[in-house]
Design a protein around this motif. Structure first.
Motif, short mmCIF file in Angstrom:
data_model
loop_
_atom_site.label_atom_id
_atom_site.label_comp_id
_atom_site.label_asym_id
_atom_site.label_seq_id
_atom_site.Cartn_x
_atom_site.Cartn_y
_atom_site.Cartn_z
N GLU A 194 -0.62 4.14 -2.20
CA GLU A 194 -2.07 4.35 -2.24
C GLU A 194 -2.47 5.79 -1.96
O GLU A 194 -3.45 6.29 -2.51
CB GLU A 194 -2.76 3.40 -1.26
N ASP A 195 -1.75 6.49 -1.10
CA ASP A 195 -2.07 7.89 -0.80
C ASP A 195 -0.99 8.83 -1.33
O ASP A 195 -0.74 9.89 -0.75
CB ASP A 195 -2.21 8.08 0.72
N ARG A 223 4.70 11.08 -1.18
CA ARG A 223 3.51 10.95 -0.34
C ARG A 223 3.74 11.76 0.92
O ARG A 223 4.75 11.59 1.62
CB ARG A 223 3.25 9.48 0.00
N ASP A 228 0.82 -1.23 0.00
CA ASP A 228 0.00 0.00 0.00
C ASP A 228 0.84 1.27 0.00
O ASP A 228 0.34 2.36 0.27
CB ASP A 228 -0.94 0.01 1.20
N PRO A 242 -2.18 -6.54 -5.99
CA PRO A 242 -1.85 -5.64 -4.87
C PRO A 242 -0.41 -5.16 -4.93
O PRO A 242 0.53 -5.95 -5.07
CB PRO A 242 -2.08 -6.52 -3.63
N GLY A 243 -0.24 -3.83 -4.87
CA GLY A 243 1.09 -3.23 -4.82
C GLY A 243 1.88 -3.29 -6.10
O GLY A 243 3.07 -2.99 -6.10
N TYR A 266 2.47 -2.10 -10.13
CA TYR A 266 2.20 -0.99 -11.04
C TYR A 266 3.03 -1.17 -12.31
O TYR A 266 4.08 -1.83 -12.30
CB TYR A 266 2.55 0.35 -10.39
N PRO A 316 -1.87 1.07 -11.75
CA PRO A 316 -2.08 -0.21 -11.07
C PRO A 316 -2.40 -1.32 -12.08
O PRO A 316 -3.12 -1.11 -13.05
CB PRO A 316 -3.28 0.06 -10.15
#
Length: 608
Positions: free
Chosen positions: A453-454, A502, A450, A479-480, A482, A475
């Motif tokens: 994610e932000d 981030r 994650d 999960p995770g 890219y 993505p």
């Protein structure tokens, strides 16, 4: 797999040409500077023919021709016309060099010579800005204009900001060479020495605007007066946009929060001041013209496309609406409401525009960008009301000193708070996929999954290989994991890296870096590997060195802080002088060379 890269890595190659000496780039051309200098010489010659010698100048009487010519053409007192003309021409020259130089470093990397065409334009432009203060003072002294006495000279108080800006900006050039000699060629806009030069030029439009007001020139005094005031209003706005080049050129190295904050600061100060000075609808015209003129970037054949970071049109309409609803007489109320409008609805419009930015604005910026944007716009609007009130029509009550102090502190706080940059604990497992000669798609698996994610942005950046390539990391559904949206360069002179931003964390991981014999840096091959993200400085500023004397950096940063304090004092002194009516034009032009505007009564009394 990566496209033939393992094979390429094992083949001996000839030394590559240094990025800073790549031939054929329009950025290395001397023609823009040559054209500007020839045009300036032609204008000065024409003004000398239009003016007449002044016997009061004694042996220097023939040198009075250009200022007298300026007065005859524009109606502006000679000392102010010379100062404004020189400073604004210097701003044009320095601006041309500045945008070309930033594009050079983004696309081509280092430059091997100090006096390249862009650097020469920057230096000459800054000298011209200082020259505006110097020659304005000389003409004011010879014409007997009242002002501060410095030896035999008389310095009109409204020239103080131009003096302070010019001295600091010119000093920034040799200090920048000292900085680079010590720390390497750090290819970033926001080094302390760069900011001395950039900010020194950025506020020149505002300083010229104050000079016009100090000479008693009002926008309603005629077409030339209106045009010059509009030009200064536009340059005040555009000057505050210059530092946003960090984002317009697509390789920002500081928090993305700065982008909305800088837009709000520029809109609050410039638009509120312009609306007070010019009255209805002129400010909207300034914003529309600014966007139209600047949205074209640095040129169609430039190796780096730039994108105007802010439109300011909706913010100008909001300031106009507040003025119609509440009036501008109660300036503190007008400024506060305008600032809130700019920092909310105006910022929303800029948010829409910046969905097409090199690094699009996302929801992760909220609520920080909104809170800081409102504070920035409101504080800057109060300062804009102070400046606009001094330049514009008389009769309004001055703003409370406490409100002005709070506004200044707010503007400083929103610049300082986003400065820290940290590094998170993130790893990237990279796998390459052939996308044609010298290009590859890169698939990245992050740990923790994650980690992005932000993120404010997560992208691959390739630069200094002859251009700039940006590719968002999309993505894949796992999960995770890219994948680059577009293929990126992975050979030649390009420097290609992953960038993850981030919150206050800005970090990077290398994809491909060529060997650099000058820096004694080895090649970082494009190959499947797992690597930990590190601070961006390690890769974006590969040329930088930390081996210099540890005292140099704090000393140079101290110089920047001292210069900023000097600028603030100079602007406060000039605005207070305008509020008191301490200056008169004092220019003894011949009657047949065009009447100049009459000075306000308070200025005439001061001159008497």
């Amino acid at each position: 797999m990566w496209p033939t890269l393992h094979l390429l890595a094992s083949i001996p190659t000839a030394p590559v040409e240094d990025p800073g000496t790549l031939g054929g780039s329009s950025l290395a051309s001397w023609w823009p500077l040559t054209g500007l200098l020839v045009g300036f010489a032609v204008v000065v010659a024409a003004l000398a023919l239009a003016g007449r010698p002044d016997p009061a100048w004694g042996p220097l009487r023939h040198l009075a021709r250009p200022p007298r010519g300026l007065t005859r053409v524009t109606g502006v007192p000679g000392w102010a016309a010379v100062a404004v003309g020189m400073a604004l021409f210097g701003l044009l020259v320095a601006g041309e060099g500045f945008y070309s130089d930033v594009a050079w470093h983004v696309a081509l990397g280092r430059d091997d010579e100090l006096l390249t065409a862009p650097h020469t334009s920057i230096l000459l432009g800054l000298v011209w800005i200082l020259g505006g203060a110097v020659l304005g003072t000389v003409v004011a002294t010879l014409d007997g204009v009242e002002g501060w006495r410095v030896g035999a000279l008389r310095v009109p108080p409204t020239l103080a900001p131009l003096w302070a800006l010019g001295i600091a900006a010119v000093a920034g050039f040799p200090l920048d060479e000292v900085w680079h000699q010590a720390y390497g060629i750090d290819v970033t806009m926001w080094s302390p020495t760069h900011m001395l030069m950039i900010l020194g030029a950025s506020f020149t439009g505002l300083a010229a605007w104050i000079v016009l007001a100090g000479a008693g020139v009002r926008p309603t005094d005629g077409r030339w007066a209106r045009g010059l005031h509009l030009l200064c209003a536009w340059l005040t706005l555009q000057g505050l946009v210059a530092s946003q080049g960090e984002f317009s050129f697509g390789v920002p190295q500081f928090s993305q929060v700065f982008h909305p904050v800088l837009i709000c600061l520029a809109a609050g100060l410039a638009l509120v001041a312009s609306r007070i000075v010019h009255g209805p609808w002129w400010t909207v015209g300034v914003a529309v013209a600014s966007f139209a003129l600047m949205s074209g970037g640095v040129g169609d054949d430039a190796p780096v496309d730039t994108r105007q970071g802010g439109t300011f049109v909706v913010s100008a309409l909001l300031v106009e609406a507040v003025a119609w609803a509440l009036g501008t007489g109660r300036r503190l109320r007008f400024a506060l409401v305008s600032g809130v409008a700019v920092g909310t609805v105006g910022l929303a419009a800029e948010w829409w525009w910046n969905q097409g930015a090199p690094q699009p604005w996302g929801r992760a910026l909220l609520p920080e960008a909104l809170v800081l944007g409102v504070v920035a716009a409101t504080g800057a609007a109060v300062l804009g009301a102070v400046v606009g009130g001094a330049i514009g029509p008389d009769g309004a009550r001055p703003l409370p000193a406490a409100a002005v102090a709070v506004a200044g502190f707010a503007c400083l706080a929103v610049v300082v708070l986003p400065l820290p940059r940290d590094v998170g604990s993130v790893q990237a497992e990279m796998v390459g996929e052939d996308a044609g000669p010298g290009r590859a798609h890169v698939e990245v698996r992050l740990s923790p999954a994650d980690a992005a994610e932000d993120a404010y942005w997560f992208m691959a950046t390739a630069w200094q290989g002859g251009g700039l390539v940006l590719s968002d990391m999309e993505p894949t559904g796992e999960p995770g994991t890219y994948r680059t949206e577009d293929p990126v360069p992975v050979d030649g002179l390009w420097k290609t890296l992953l960038r993850l931003h981030r919150g206050d964390e800005m970090m990077a991981a290398p994809i491909w870096f060529p060997a650099d014999a000058t820096l004694d840096e080895p090649e970082i091959p494009a190959e499947d590997r797992t690597v930990a993200f590190a601070g961006e400085r390690r890769y974006l500023l590969r040329e930088a060195s930390d081996s210099a004397d540890g005292l140099l950096a704090p000393v140079i940063h101290g110089v920047l802080v001292a210069a900023a304090a000097l600028w603030a004092v100079a602007f406060v002194a000039a605005v207070r002088a305008l509020a008191r009516g301490d200056e008169a034009d004092g220019d003894e032009a011949d009657g047949d060379e065009g009447a100049r505007p009459a000075a306000p009564a308070s200025e005439s009394a001061a001159a008497g």
